[in-house]
Write an enzyme that holds these catalytic residues in place. Structure first.
Site, PDB file in Angstrom:
ATOM      1  N   ASN A  13       0.893  -1.039   0.061  1.00 56.78           N
ATOM      2  CA  ASN A  13       0.131  -0.033  -0.050  1.00 56.78           C
ATOM      3  C   ASN A  13       0.982   1.362  -0.021  1.00 56.78           C
ATOM      4  OD1 ASN A  13      -1.818   1.980   0.491  1.00 56.78           O
ATOM      5  ND2 ASN A  13      -2.434   1.393   2.222  1.00 56.78           N
ATOM      6  N   LYS A  15       0.055   4.295  -0.190  1.00 60.59           N
ATOM      7  CA  LYS A  15      -0.341   5.327   0.468  1.00 60.59           C
ATOM      8  C   LYS A  15      -0.145   6.603  -0.484  1.00 60.59           C
ATOM      9  CE  LYS A  15      -0.214   2.952   4.726  1.00 60.59           C
ATOM     10  NZ  LYS A  15      -0.225   3.127   6.178  1.00 60.59           N
ATOM     11  N   HIS A  98      -9.449   1.404   4.699  1.00 56.42           N
ATOM     12  CA  HIS A  98      -8.201   1.602   5.415  1.00 56.42           C
ATOM     13  C   HIS A  98      -8.567   2.561   6.649  1.00 56.42           C
ATOM     14  CE1 HIS A  98      -4.374   2.518   6.435  1.00 56.42           C
ATOM     15  NE2 HIS A  98      -3.927   1.506   5.869  1.00 56.42           N
ATOM     16  N   GLU A 100      -6.877   4.706   8.012  1.00 60.84           N
ATOM     17  CA  GLU A 100      -6.738   6.098   7.519  1.00 60.84           C
ATOM     18  C   GLU A 100      -7.786   6.807   6.942  1.00 60.84           C
ATOM     19  OE1 GLU A 100      -3.035   5.196   5.467  1.00 60.84           O
ATOM     20  OE2 GLU A 100      -1.945   4.876   7.463  1.00 60.84           O
ATOM     21  N   GLU A 170      -5.600  -5.181   9.962  1.00 58.76           N
ATOM     22  CA  GLU A 170      -4.772  -4.302  10.477  1.00 58.76           C
ATOM     23  C   GLU A 170      -4.951  -3.305  11.873  1.00 58.76           C
ATOM     24  OE1 GLU A 170      -2.633  -2.730   6.404  1.00 58.76           O
ATOM     25  OE2 GLU A 170      -4.291  -1.557   7.058  1.00 58.76           O
ATOM     26  N   GLY A 176       2.484   1.796  10.816  1.00 57.70           N
ATOM     27  CA  GLY A 176       3.198   3.021  10.864  1.00 57.70           C
ATOM     28  C   GLY A 176       4.024   3.133  12.000  1.00 57.70           C
ATOM     29  N   SER A 216       3.200  -2.462  10.320  1.00 61.78           N
ATOM     30  CA  SER A 216       4.889  -2.710  10.723  1.00 61.78           C
ATOM     31  C   SER A 216       4.886  -4.119  10.313  1.00 61.78           C
ATOM     32  CB  SER A 216       4.725  -2.428  11.985  1.00 61.78           C
ATOM     33  OG  SER A 216       4.478  -1.005  12.279  1.00 61.78           O
TER      34      SER A 216
END
Ligand code: 13P
Length: 257
Positions: A13, A15, A98, A100, A170, A176, A216
């Protein structure tokens, strides 16, 4: 549960990273080292890079995906991109929900479900992201949260359609941060997802659904995670922080995931 019923998928991904030039350089390097195998590899990139990546990876077996899509099929939706448009670009996958986007762009469970339906109708594989926050984990709400998200994302799909969905677990606290879920934590949740699928859609469906881990994941920890019986691959970003502003990202020496 036996992995022989499922394909292993390793998806990147990207991003909001990489210019076209950086993507071009990546694709050239990647093609040199990539060796076709039973593992499916996919790159989920920003929209402008999709046509180039589809072209660059043509005939290699490397799949290309988008990171989001509109829930509408067409109309006055300024700034949006429809499923037909990403299909036109050659995308085979699309990340949906996702964390985010759930946190910053208003992607609700209902919206995620609408997008999953729209993608499947056009033959694009949705990679549905689910995950709990740290406070939910601390309060022992992980399974409840994940079960709800999965159920909501798949609402109204036929069993045949469910088989085509990829689910990515996730944990938000692992994205991250450099803090990966342990093999046991990740397996426990992925097992639970599969158990819920079995209860709702039957064993034939649940053993077909590919469940990825993301958060991660890296070259050091991937072997343990991928060895887990219910983890069928990874969704890998590679950023150190979700919220670094432009200046601090530069200071951290990070220009790409
Ligand atoms: P990181 O690999 O940077 O933790 O990101 C994971 C992710 O968000 C993939 O969708």
């Amino acid at each position: 549960m036996n992995k022989k019923y499922r394909k292993v998928i390793i998806a990147g991904n990207w991003k909001m990273y990489k210019t076209i030039a950086e993507a071009r350089a990546f694709a050239e390097e990647f093609k040199k080292i990539y060796q076709p195998s039973d593992v499916r590899v996919a790159v989920c990139a920003p929209y402008p890079q999709l046509p180039f990546l589809v072209e660059a990876f043509r005939g290699t077996g490397i799949g290309v995906g988008a990171q989001n899509v509109s829930e509408f099929d067409k109309g006055a939706h300024t700034g949006e991109i429809s499923v037909d448009m990403i299909a036109d670009l050659g995308a085979k996958y699309c990340i949906v929900g996702h964390s985010e986007r759930r946190a910053n762009n208003g992607d609700t469970d209902e919206l995620v479900n609408t997008k999953v339906h729209a993608l499947l109708e056009k033959g694009i594989t949705p990679i549905v992201c689910v995950g709990e926050s740290l406070s939910e984990r601390d309060r022992d709400l992980t399974m409840e949260r994940i079960s709800y998200q999965v159920k909501a994302a798949l609402y109204g799909l036929t069993a045949e359609q469910v088989k085509k969905v990829v689910i990515a677990y996730e944990p938000i606290w692992a994205i991250g941060t450099g803090r990966t879920a342990t093999d046991e934590q990740a397996q426990e949740v992925c097992f639970n997802i599969r158990e819920n699928l079995r209860a709702q859609y039957g064993a034939l469906v649940s053993r077909k659904v590919c469940i990825l881990y993301g958060g991660s994941m890296n070259a050091k920890n991937c072997a343990g995670l991928l060895a887990q019986p219910d983890i069928d691959g990874g969704l890998i970003g590679g950023s150190r922080s979700r919220t670094l502003p432009r200046s601090s990202a530069k200071a951290a020496g990070r220009s790409k995931p």
